[in-house]
Scaffold this motif. Structure first.
Motif, PDB file in Angstrom:
ATOM      1  N   ALA A 635       0.954  -1.160  -0.007  1.00  0.00           N
ATOM      2  CA  ALA A 635      -0.019   0.055   0.022  1.00  0.00           C
ATOM      3  C   ALA A 635       0.841   1.310  -0.033  1.00  0.00           C
ATOM      4  CB  ALA A 635      -0.986   0.134   1.064  1.00  0.00           C
ATOM      5  N   THR A 636       1.978   1.359  -0.850  1.00  0.00           N
ATOM      6  CA  THR A 636       2.820   2.464  -0.865  1.00  0.00           C
ATOM      7  C   THR A 636       2.069   3.516  -1.210  1.00  0.00           C
ATOM      8  OG1 THR A 636       4.754   0.708  -1.225  1.00  0.00           O
ATOM      9  CG2 THR A 636       4.965   3.266  -1.818  1.00  0.00           C
ATOM     10  N   VAL A 637       2.536   4.773  -0.721  1.00  0.00           N
ATOM     11  CA  VAL A 637       1.928   6.045  -1.020  1.00  0.00           C
ATOM     12  C   VAL A 637       3.148   7.095  -1.262  1.00  0.00           C
ATOM     13  CG1 VAL A 637       0.527   8.005  -0.425  1.00  0.00           C
ATOM     14  CG2 VAL A 637      -0.527   5.737   0.127  1.00  0.00           C
ATOM     15  N   SER A 638       3.333   7.612  -2.420  1.00  0.00           N
ATOM     16  CA  SER A 638       4.198   8.613  -2.502  1.00  0.00           C
ATOM     17  C   SER A 638       4.006   9.776  -1.667  1.00  0.00           C
ATOM     18  CB  SER A 638       4.283   9.266  -4.026  1.00  0.00           C
ATOM     19  OG  SER A 638       3.231  10.019  -4.306  1.00  0.00           O
ATOM     20  N   LYS A 639       5.256  10.526  -1.018  1.00  0.00           N
ATOM     21  CA  LYS A 639       5.113  11.519  -0.376  1.00  0.00           C
ATOM     22  C   LYS A 639       5.466  12.820  -1.176  1.00  0.00           C
ATOM     23  CE  LYS A 639       6.961   8.876   3.614  1.00  0.00           C
ATOM     24  NZ  LYS A 639       7.902   8.843   4.686  1.00  0.00           N
ATOM     25  N   SER A 640       5.275  12.658  -2.463  1.00  0.00           N
ATOM     26  CA  SER A 640       5.413  13.918  -3.401  1.00  0.00           C
ATOM     27  C   SER A 640       5.157  13.540  -4.648  1.00  0.00           C
ATOM     28  CB  SER A 640       6.719  14.513  -3.249  1.00  0.00           C
ATOM     29  OG  SER A 640       7.729  13.720  -3.632  1.00  0.00           O
ATOM     30  N   ALA A 641       4.774  14.356  -5.787  1.00  0.00           N
ATOM     31  CA  ALA A 641       4.646  14.031  -6.779  1.00  0.00           C
ATOM     32  C   ALA A 641       5.935  13.557  -7.551  1.00  0.00           C
ATOM     33  CB  ALA A 641       4.371  15.471  -7.724  1.00  0.00           C
ATOM     34  N   ALA A 642       7.209  14.136  -7.223  1.00  0.00           N
ATOM     35  CA  ALA A 642       8.329  13.594  -7.449  1.00  0.00           C
ATOM     36  C   ALA A 642       8.903  12.315  -7.294  1.00  0.00           C
ATOM     37  CB  ALA A 642       9.650  14.452  -7.099  1.00  0.00           C
ATOM     38  N   GLU A 643       8.485  11.817  -6.027  1.00  0.00           N
ATOM     39  CA  GLU A 643       8.449  10.521  -5.513  1.00  0.00           C
ATOM     40  C   GLU A 643       7.585   9.467  -6.430  1.00  0.00           C
ATOM     41  OE1 GLU A 643       9.767   9.318  -1.278  1.00  0.00           O
ATOM     42  OE2 GLU A 643       7.581   8.641  -1.498  1.00  0.00           O
ATOM     43  N   ALA A 644       6.125  10.170  -6.594  1.00  0.00           N
ATOM     44  CA  ALA A 644       5.386   9.288  -7.513  1.00  0.00           C
ATOM     45  C   ALA A 644       5.979   8.811  -8.785  1.00  0.00           C
ATOM     46  CB  ALA A 644       4.124  10.099  -7.799  1.00  0.00           C
ATOM     47  N   ARG A 645       6.877   9.571  -9.546  1.00  0.00           N
ATOM     48  CA  ARG A 645       7.600   9.215 -10.796  1.00  0.00           C
ATOM     49  C   ARG A 645       8.456   7.789 -10.490  1.00  0.00           C
ATOM     50  NH1 ARG A 645       9.511  14.924 -12.533  1.00  0.00           N
ATOM     51  NH2 ARG A 645       7.835  15.479 -13.999  1.00  0.00           N
ATOM     52  N   GLU A 646       8.968   7.697  -9.144  1.00  0.00           N
ATOM     53  CA  GLU A 646       9.790   6.601  -9.056  1.00  0.00           C
ATOM     54  C   GLU A 646       8.972   5.381  -8.757  1.00  0.00           C
ATOM     55  OE1 GLU A 646      12.159   7.672  -5.272  1.00  0.00           O
ATOM     56  OE2 GLU A 646      12.685   9.770  -5.913  1.00  0.00           O
ATOM     57  N   TYR A 647       7.821   5.486  -8.364  1.00  0.00           N
ATOM     58  CA  TYR A 647       7.130   4.187  -8.129  1.00  0.00           C
ATOM     59  C   TYR A 647       6.229   3.854  -9.507  1.00  0.00           C
ATOM     60  CZ  TYR A 647       7.946   4.901  -3.136  1.00  0.00           C
ATOM     61  OH  TYR A 647       8.558   4.940  -2.098  1.00  0.00           O
ATOM     62  N   GLY A 648       6.299   4.866 -10.483  1.00  0.00           N
ATOM     63  CA  GLY A 648       5.336   4.505 -11.741  1.00  0.00           C
ATOM     64  C   GLY A 648       3.980   4.963 -11.612  1.00  0.00           C
ATOM     65  N   PHE A 649       3.642   5.730 -10.509  1.00  0.00           N
ATOM     66  CA  PHE A 649       2.072   6.442 -10.554  1.00  0.00           C
ATOM     67  C   PHE A 649       2.215   7.516 -11.519  1.00  0.00           C
ATOM     68  CE2 PHE A 649       2.549   4.789  -5.908  1.00  0.00           C
ATOM     69  CZ  PHE A 649       1.846   3.681  -6.157  1.00  0.00           C
ATOM     70  N   LEU A 650       3.180   8.376 -11.607  1.00  0.00           N
ATOM     71  CA  LEU A 650       3.674   9.106 -12.685  1.00  0.00           C
ATOM     72  C   LEU A 650       4.457   8.772 -13.705  1.00  0.00           C
ATOM     73  CD1 LEU A 650       3.675  12.516 -10.622  1.00  0.00           C
ATOM     74  CD2 LEU A 650       1.610  11.380 -11.671  1.00  0.00           C
ATOM     75  N   ARG A 651       4.431   9.451 -14.850  1.00  0.00           N
ATOM     76  CA  ARG A 651       5.271   8.930 -16.124  1.00  0.00           C
ATOM     77  C   ARG A 651       6.645  10.067 -15.956  1.00  0.00           C
ATOM     78  NH1 ARG A 651       0.516   9.138 -18.328  1.00  0.00           N
ATOM     79  NH2 ARG A 651      -0.549   7.514 -19.215  1.00  0.00           N
ATOM     80  N   ALA A 652       7.677   9.643 -16.631  1.00  0.00           N
ATOM     81  CA  ALA A 652       8.785  10.879 -16.456  1.00  0.00           C
ATOM     82  C   ALA A 652       8.171  12.083 -17.227  1.00  0.00           C
ATOM     83  CB  ALA A 652      10.056  10.216 -17.258  1.00  0.00           C
ATOM     84  N   GLU A 653       7.358  11.989 -18.263  1.00  0.00           N
ATOM     85  CA  GLU A 653       6.895  12.870 -19.176  1.00  0.00           C
ATOM     86  C   GLU A 653       5.620  13.752 -18.404  1.00  0.00           C
ATOM     87  OE1 GLU A 653       5.338   9.294 -21.319  1.00  0.00           O
ATOM     88  OE2 GLU A 653       7.002   9.916 -20.123  1.00  0.00           O
ATOM     89  N   ASP A 654       5.152  13.300 -17.326  1.00  0.00           N
ATOM     90  CA  ASP A 654       4.188  13.808 -16.555  1.00  0.00           C
ATOM     91  C   ASP A 654       4.705  15.281 -15.966  1.00  0.00           C
ATOM     92  OD1 ASP A 654       1.941  12.303 -17.454  1.00  0.00           O
ATOM     93  OD2 ASP A 654       2.488  10.762 -15.584  1.00  0.00           O
ATOM     94  N   GLY A 655       3.929  16.165 -16.033  1.00  0.00           N
ATOM     95  CA  GLY A 655       4.107  17.525 -15.329  1.00  0.00           C
ATOM     96  C   GLY A 655       4.065  17.729 -13.820  1.00  0.00           C
ATOM     97  N   ILE A 656       4.848  18.397 -13.283  1.00  0.00           N
ATOM     98  CA  ILE A 656       4.645  18.719 -11.972  1.00  0.00           C
ATOM     99  C   ILE A 656       4.532  20.324 -11.672  1.00  0.00           C
ATOM    100  CG2 ILE A 656       5.697  18.821  -9.554  1.00  0.00           C
ATOM    101  CD1 ILE A 656       7.099  16.117 -10.430  1.00  0.00           C
ATOM    102  N   THR A 657       3.464  20.827 -10.902  1.00  0.00           N
ATOM    103  CA  THR A 657       3.362  22.230 -10.836  1.00  0.00           C
ATOM    104  C   THR A 657       3.523  22.395  -9.444  1.00  0.00           C
ATOM    105  OG1 THR A 657       1.598  22.484 -12.559  1.00  0.00           O
ATOM    106  CG2 THR A 657       1.659  24.172 -10.754  1.00  0.00           C
ATOM    107  N   MET A 658       4.385  23.671  -9.184  1.00  0.00           N
ATOM    108  CA  MET A 658       4.933  23.767  -7.728  1.00  0.00           C
ATOM    109  C   MET A 658       3.774  24.632  -7.162  1.00  0.00           C
ATOM    110  SD  MET A 658       7.721  22.340  -6.944  1.00  0.00           S
ATOM    111  CE  MET A 658       8.571  23.107  -5.842  1.00  0.00           C
TER     112      MET A 658
END
Length: 774
Positions: A635-658
């Motif tokens: 039940a892993t949950v990313s602690k940020s959008a940047a970390e979500a990329r590491e788990y594959g929940f986001l792709r490398a090309e997905d954007g991040i808005t600060m």
């Protein structure tokens, strides 16, 4: 000049605030040089290095990813100060001593590049004192940037410019802090405490005073001065425990030493022997042995509260509940409540709102700055002038006058008018000229609340709505409690896709709740379980799968824009989108196993496809299945959008808005960028490891079980998940289709939801908000 010209930043001072500022600059993807004094001749950079090492272990984490930490270079002031010449912005965050700051500025003037911005993170020292004796060139490049702690999570940044400050340079720093660091900028004047701390410290002081004077318990006080007032539910005593009781004397000393003698704060500032004793004994709040509240570990972790009269701890009591309109946020009713509750509410609101009203234009040019500062700096739901509107400016002025107290000029100006209104679909505020003006908004910001003020939804039902956000883009908004996903949302998705195809170019999935979605509506599912409506549950699972695949294969781009939690089904909708534009503070994960279930709306297949097609990941049937099993079973949950990329929940090309306020505009732009030549994705096929892979996963879980890291039922749930991820009865040589995986998900979900142990987990989560380890 734009924020893009900030290519490197130097932060001087590696204490809690300085290190946190450096981390947030690194989170923005910008290299940062962190300097501090030399304390250890054997390791001259030890202070800055230690700060970075500490932040890597801190929770909540100052860094959004380990990659961000690598952008922080450490050094010391004695050996590396000349390197500030490489930087476009120098942030001073050293101890709050004017003499030390001035000594540092004298050194900086010798080595910095002219035109480089220099700012102080001070919260107490006036700007004109800081630059005294400096050159005209230094004064032009100087400003105050007052961050709030912790810098990653607190959105407010108060900026103070001096009379000599270069306006273009100040704008450049503000733009960088806004777009790259995610800050909401409030322009404050060079007055003691600026805006948020001046009002916030006053509010806390009057709250403490009134509680002692009226003989309140801390529980009674916090029950009144919390949620009913639209301020943090901690109330005042709970908040002081959170920020540190020992901070209060420092704030008081700072303000009493710098504010004019006739300022109202000088008259209400008090110290309390009880609080002085608590600090001396180490009872400084949550960071110490306890505070106004504590956990008594010697008494079976009993929750206790201090008696303000005796100074002794006693079991924490439940405060008497407010009833009627006062309990529902009606401030006029609250301050009119008979007895101590009403007296305490008026003691706080009457004093604080009058004080805040007196600070325009002294501390801020307009009421909006004061309201934004308090909402973002102290987590108030409503700013002081929004609170006044809930009482009525005329009623507040009338009661102040009746008590012989001064009525702030701005209350007289307002008369029987409100400070805010909506006119022609625009939110407006009352200016000091007596006229209404549009509430200012930073360039490039698009808010759904503004769209909703000016239009009607294209589609709507009880749980979702579809809006036209302009330029041929539609927006799907969840409106259910916690944005939990249910059959109504799936129904609206089914209706929206053909309508968007006819009338729009693209779709954005977005809402302005605290969380994108907490996942499926478990309460609804448990209701169906309790009446054994298994067919309805399976229908909901199948309906969700159909809705998400309809989005995935729609003939137009779909971009999801999460902020906050995107869990379970909320994560799965991201996995089915053509692209994601995520707020940096997005916490994403497939958490179903934690409540004894498995992802049922296509999440397993989408995650498998991502890891199997990841060019940097080993090929073959087993590696991807094992990786997804590892992520989902825990039940892993990313602690940020940047970390979500590491788990594959986001792709490398997905954007991040600060900056949260820019998320919808960025998502809309991304959707439009995908329109030309858009083609829906092809259906994937899979080669999965079959029975041998499932056996390997079972061995891994058994190892965790032997070490006490997995319960008996965790093994059952994990085995059910493994059956899906390995292809069920499929052999290694078989091709598994997307439809096959969906069927396996449905079967697995239904098997687990029928199990009493899953039902116990769900019940426990619904009643306590915490997982049950059965």
């Amino acid at each position: 000049m734009s924020e893009a010209t900030i290519r490197k930043v130097c932060v001087i001072g590696a204490g809690t605030m300085g290190a946190g500022i450096a981390a947030q600059v690194a989170n923005a993807g910008v290299p940062v040089l962190l300097l501090d004094i030399v304390r250890d001749p054997a390791n001259r950079n030890a202070v800055a290095e230690g700060a970075v090492a500490k932040m890597l272990k801190t929770d909540p984490a100052p860094f959004m990813s380990k990659a961000a930490a690598k952008l922080v270079e450490t050094g010391n002031i004695e050996d590396h100060l000349a390197r500030v010449a490489e930087c476009d912005w120098i942030v001073e965050a050293i101890i709050e001593r004017l003499d030390l700051k001035q000594q540092l500025y004298a050194k900086l003037e010798e080595v910095r590049t002219p035109g480089t911005a220099v700012s102080s993170n001070t919260s107490t020292i006036p700007l004109d004192h800081l630059v005294e004796g400096r050159s005209d060139a230094f004064k032009r490049d100087f400003l105050i940037t007052h961050f709030f702690n912790p810098p990653r999570y607190m959105r407010l940044l108060e900026i103070v410019a001096g009379p000599a400050s270069d306006a273009a340079l100040v704008d450049r720093i503000a733009d960088f802090a806004d777009r790259r660091m995610g800050k909401t900028i409030v322009r404050a004047k060079d007055t003691p405490g600026f805006i948020a701390n001046r009002v916030g410290t006053f509010w806390i002081q009057v709250g403490l005073n009134a509680a002692f004077d009226l003989g309140m318990t801390v529980e009674e006080a916090d029950a009144i001065a919390g949620k009913p007032m639209g301020v943090p539910k901690t109330g005042i005593f709970g908040l002081v425990d959170l920020v540190g009781i020992d901070l209060m004397p420092h704030l008081q000393k700072s303000l009493t030493s710098t504010l004019p003698a006739d300022d109202r704060y000088q008259q209400i500032a008090r110290s309390f022997p009880l609080i002085e004793t608590m600090i001396a004994d180490g009872y400084t709040g949550r960071k110490g042995k306890g505070g106004f509240y504590r956990i008594n570990r010697a008494e079976n972790k009993r929750k206790e509260a201090i008696d303000l009269a005796t100074g002794e701890y006693r079991p924490q009591a439940k405060a008497p509940e407010l009833r009627g309109p006062a309990a529902r946020g009606d401030l006029a009713a609250l301050i009119a409540t008979p007895g101590k509750a009403g007296e305490y509410a008026w003691a706080i609101l009457g004093e604080t709102l009058a004080y805040a009203a007196s600070l325009v234009p002294e501390a801020a040019d307009d009421i909006v700055a004061v309201d934004v500062a308090m909402k973002l700096g102290y987590n108030w739901k409503y700013g002081p002038f929004e609170l006044i509107d809930r009482i009525g400016a005329a009623k507040l002025a009338e009661r102040l006058a009746a008590e012989g107290r001064p009525v702030p000029a701005i209350l007289t100006l307002a008369g029987d008018r409100s400070f805010y209104r909506v006119e022609g679909g625009r939110r407006q505020y009352l200016g000091l000229d007596g006229a209404y003006h549009d509430v200012p908004q930073a360039e490039g910001v698009l808010l759904l609340e503004d769209v909703k003020r000016n239009s009607e939804p294209v589609l709507r039902n009880a749980s979702a709505a579809l809006w036209d956000i302009g330029d041929g883009v539609a927006c799907l908004e969840f409106t259910s409690k916690m944005n939990a996903l249910d059959g109504e949302i799936m129904k609206l998705i089914g209706q929206a896709v053909p309508l968007v195809q006819q009338r729009f170019k693209a779709l954005v999935v977005y809402n302005e709740g605290s969380n994108f979605s907490a996942g499926a509506n478990l309460g609804l599912a448990m209701f169906a379980v309790n009446i054994a409506a298994w067919g309805e549950i399976e229908k909901l699972v199948a309906g969700g799968q159909l809705a998400y695949k309809t989005l995935k294969y729609a003939p137009f781009p779909v971009v999801s824009a999460p902020a906050g939690m995107a869990l379970g089904g909320g994560c799965e909708i991201l996995l089915h989108s053509d692209a994601v534009q995520a707020h940096a503070e997005s916490y994403i994960g497939l958490v179903e196993c934690g409540v004894g279930l498995v992802p049922g709306w296509g999440g397993c297949g989408e995650m498998l496809h991502r890891w199997q097609t990841n060019p940097k990941f080993p090929k073959g049937p087993m590696p991807a299945a094992a990786k997804v099993f590892e992520i989902v079973s825990t039940a892993t949950v990313s602690k940020s959008a940047a970390e979500a990329r590491e788990y594959g929940f986001l792709r490398a090309e997905d954007g991040i808005t600060m900056n949260r306020d820019r998320l919808l505009a960025d998502a809309k732009a991304k959707a439009l960028s995908l329109v030309d030549g858009y083609r829906a994705p092809e259906q994937p096929t899979f080669r999965l490891p079959g029975a041998a892979g499932r056996a390997g996963m079972k061995l891994a879980v058994e190892s965790f079980h032997k070490r006490g890291m997995a319960t008996d039922y965790d093994m059952v749930v994990s085995d059910t998940l493994a059956e899906v991820l390995t292809g069920g009865d499929a052999d290694l040589i078989d091709t598994v289709t997307e439809g096959d995986l969906l069927a396996l998900e449905r079967k697995a979900f239904m098997a687990r939801v029928r199990d009493k142990r899953t039902q116990a987990r769900v019940d426990h989560m619904l009643s306590t908000g915490k997982p049950l380890r059965n």
